[in-house]
Write a protein that holds these residues in place. Sequence first.
Motif, PDB file in Angstrom:
ATOM      1  N   TYR A 142       0.829  -1.209   0.000  1.00  0.00           N
ATOM      2  CA  TYR A 142       0.000   0.000   0.000  1.00  0.00           C
ATOM      3  C   TYR A 142       0.864   1.261   0.000  1.00  0.00           C
ATOM      4  CZ  TYR A 142       1.125   0.395   4.963  1.00  0.00           C
ATOM      5  OH  TYR A 142       1.793   0.512   6.158  1.00  0.00           O
ATOM      6  N   ALA A 143       2.067   1.179   0.587  1.00  0.00           N
ATOM      7  CA  ALA A 143       2.947   2.344   0.647  1.00  0.00           C
ATOM      8  C   ALA A 143       3.366   2.808  -0.742  1.00  0.00           C
ATOM      9  CB  ALA A 143       4.190   2.026   1.480  1.00  0.00           C
ATOM     10  N   PHE A 144       3.323   1.896  -1.715  1.00  0.00           N
ATOM     11  CA  PHE A 144       3.666   2.247  -3.087  1.00  0.00           C
ATOM     12  C   PHE A 144       2.449   2.768  -3.840  1.00  0.00           C
ATOM     13  CE2 PHE A 144       4.059   0.872  -7.591  1.00  0.00           C
ATOM     14  CZ  PHE A 144       5.115   1.672  -7.953  1.00  0.00           C
ATOM     15  N   VAL A 145       1.276   2.194  -3.558  1.00  0.00           N
ATOM     16  CA  VAL A 145       0.064   2.523  -4.312  1.00  0.00           C
ATOM     17  C   VAL A 145      -0.654   3.741  -3.746  1.00  0.00           C
ATOM     18  CG1 VAL A 145      -2.138   1.628  -5.152  1.00  0.00           C
ATOM     19  CG2 VAL A 145      -0.175   0.098  -4.941  1.00  0.00           C
ATOM     20  N   ASN A 146      -0.660   3.906  -2.411  1.00  0.00           N
ATOM     21  CA  ASN A 146      -1.410   5.003  -1.795  1.00  0.00           C
ATOM     22  C   ASN A 146      -1.060   6.382  -2.345  1.00  0.00           C
ATOM     23  OD1 ASN A 146      -1.819   3.682   1.614  1.00  0.00           O
ATOM     24  ND2 ASN A 146      -2.821   3.179  -0.305  1.00  0.00           N
ATOM     25  N   PRO A 147       0.230   6.712  -2.517  1.00  0.00           N
ATOM     26  CA  PRO A 147       0.538   8.033  -3.065  1.00  0.00           C
ATOM     27  C   PRO A 147      -0.036   8.261  -4.462  1.00  0.00           C
ATOM     28  CG  PRO A 147       2.471   7.074  -2.051  1.00  0.00           C
ATOM     29  CD  PRO A 147       1.457   5.988  -2.107  1.00  0.00           C
ATOM     30  N   VAL A 148      -0.065   7.216  -5.289  1.00  0.00           N
ATOM     31  CA  VAL A 148      -0.633   7.347  -6.631  1.00  0.00           C
ATOM     32  C   VAL A 148      -2.122   7.670  -6.541  1.00  0.00           C
ATOM     33  CG1 VAL A 148      -1.033   6.185  -8.829  1.00  0.00           C
ATOM     34  CG2 VAL A 148       1.077   5.745  -7.551  1.00  0.00           C
ATOM     35  N   ILE A 149      -2.843   6.932  -5.664  1.00  0.00           N
ATOM     36  CA  ILE A 149      -4.272   7.179  -5.459  1.00  0.00           C
ATOM     37  C   ILE A 149      -4.486   8.593  -4.928  1.00  0.00           C
ATOM     38  CG2 ILE A 149      -6.324   6.475  -4.192  1.00  0.00           C
ATOM     39  CD1 ILE A 149      -5.523   4.429  -6.245  1.00  0.00           C
ATOM     40  N   ALA A 150      -3.687   8.987  -3.931  1.00  0.00           N
ATOM     41  CA  ALA A 150      -3.847  10.304  -3.317  1.00  0.00           C
ATOM     42  C   ALA A 150      -3.566  11.425  -4.306  1.00  0.00           C
ATOM     43  CB  ALA A 150      -2.914  10.426  -2.107  1.00  0.00           C
ATOM     44  N   LEU A 151      -2.531  11.260  -5.110  1.00  0.00           N
ATOM     45  CA  LEU A 151      -2.221  12.277  -6.118  1.00  0.00           C
ATOM     46  C   LEU A 151      -3.356  12.421  -7.124  1.00  0.00           C
ATOM     47  CD1 LEU A 151       1.544  11.481  -6.746  1.00  0.00           C
ATOM     48  CD2 LEU A 151       0.649  13.682  -5.982  1.00  0.00           C
ATOM     49  N   ALA A 152      -3.871  11.279  -7.598  1.00  0.00           N
ATOM     50  CA  ALA A 152      -4.955  11.313  -8.586  1.00  0.00           C
ATOM     51  C   ALA A 152      -6.201  11.971  -8.009  1.00  0.00           C
ATOM     52  CB  ALA A 152      -5.266   9.895  -9.057  1.00  0.00           C
ATOM     53  N   LEU A 153      -6.568  11.616  -6.775  1.00  0.00           N
ATOM     54  CA  LEU A 153      -7.754  12.205  -6.156  1.00  0.00           C
ATOM     55  C   LEU A 153      -7.555  13.692  -5.885  1.00  0.00           C
ATOM     56  CD1 LEU A 153      -8.779   9.401  -3.624  1.00  0.00           C
ATOM     57  CD2 LEU A 153      -9.940  10.038  -5.737  1.00  0.00           C
ATOM     58  N   GLY A 154      -6.365  14.062  -5.457  1.00  0.00           N
ATOM     59  CA  GLY A 154      -6.095  15.473  -5.196  1.00  0.00           C
ATOM     60  C   GLY A 154      -6.251  16.324  -6.435  1.00  0.00           C
ATOM     61  N   VAL A 155      -5.789  15.818  -7.560  1.00  0.00           N
ATOM     62  CA  VAL A 155      -5.875  16.564  -8.814  1.00  0.00           C
ATOM     63  C   VAL A 155      -7.298  16.550  -9.371  1.00  0.00           C
ATOM     64  CG1 VAL A 155      -5.113  16.610 -11.215  1.00  0.00           C
ATOM     65  CG2 VAL A 155      -3.450  16.228  -9.393  1.00  0.00           C
TER      66      VAL A 155
END
Length: 306
Positions: free
Chosen positions: A258-271
């Motif tokens: 999850y430590a690898f995937v969470n930032p990708v999800i968070a970045l996408a949702l933030g944008v």
Amino acid sequence: MNTAVAPLASAAARPALLVPALLACYVVWGSTYLAIRFALVSFPPFFQMGTRFLAAGGLLMAWVLWQARRGATRLPTPWEWRNALVIGALMLGGGMGLTASAEQHVGSGLAAAFIAVVPMLVCGWGLLFGQRPHKLELAGMAVGVAGVLMLVRGSQFDASPQGLASIAGATLAWSLGSVLSTNRLPLAPGAAGFASEMLCGGAVLMALSLALGEQFAAPPQPLALAAWAYLVVFGSLVAFSAYLYLLAHASPALATSYAFVNPVIALALGVLVAGEALSGGEWLACGVILAGVLLIFRGKTASARG
């Protein structure tokens, strides 16, 4: 770190839940950064996190007590409560409290990208406790450091030294707590350990909120209340339950991916949802950090096979 809290015991007999549990840890934990930002509209950072973990920890401990009466589990010992206080203070009091504080100054996606360095810091703390990382883990640490240096030179962190200090402190506290919980200060097994950690961490967060004199500027808005409830139910109870399931049924590398995937999800949702904007250099820095995390996971997998 999907299943509800109550079915934790029965989940052990259903390996088919592996994929849903992974998705829960990936998507739910990845979305909590945006939920924290929405909750900050009405809830001060340490108060928000403190009430979140006290509520979630209380509900989870109630389930543990029910299970203990049936003889299906046991309650934490006094020494495990002491460990929970130390680990909760580090991972939740410092880690989550400072993360929420940082999101007052920088975007949720960027905060999540910075937190992706936690596996690198875990390796670094491990060196102090005599753990010898694989060469791929060392390479990942080097790549990750380069990515962090690129990230902090971006416009958002450059304009907010307070945000940078908060998120750096959060990663240091969370990673140290992670190492101590597995090496020196073990928690009670299973849900009892998570419940005691959340209760102790929530108490520390509320003490910090009181010491800082946090106050509500206005009555809580509906969106902030909904975000807070999401953090309690999904971010804490559901995702933690899914993480427990993964620890029992998947390899450590997969369970912590999850430590690898969470930032990708968070970045996408933030944008996409919050309209956060990142410069080209910040996107590149995030990519470099995630490449470093991937190298660390590959190194851990290679070490486990060896």
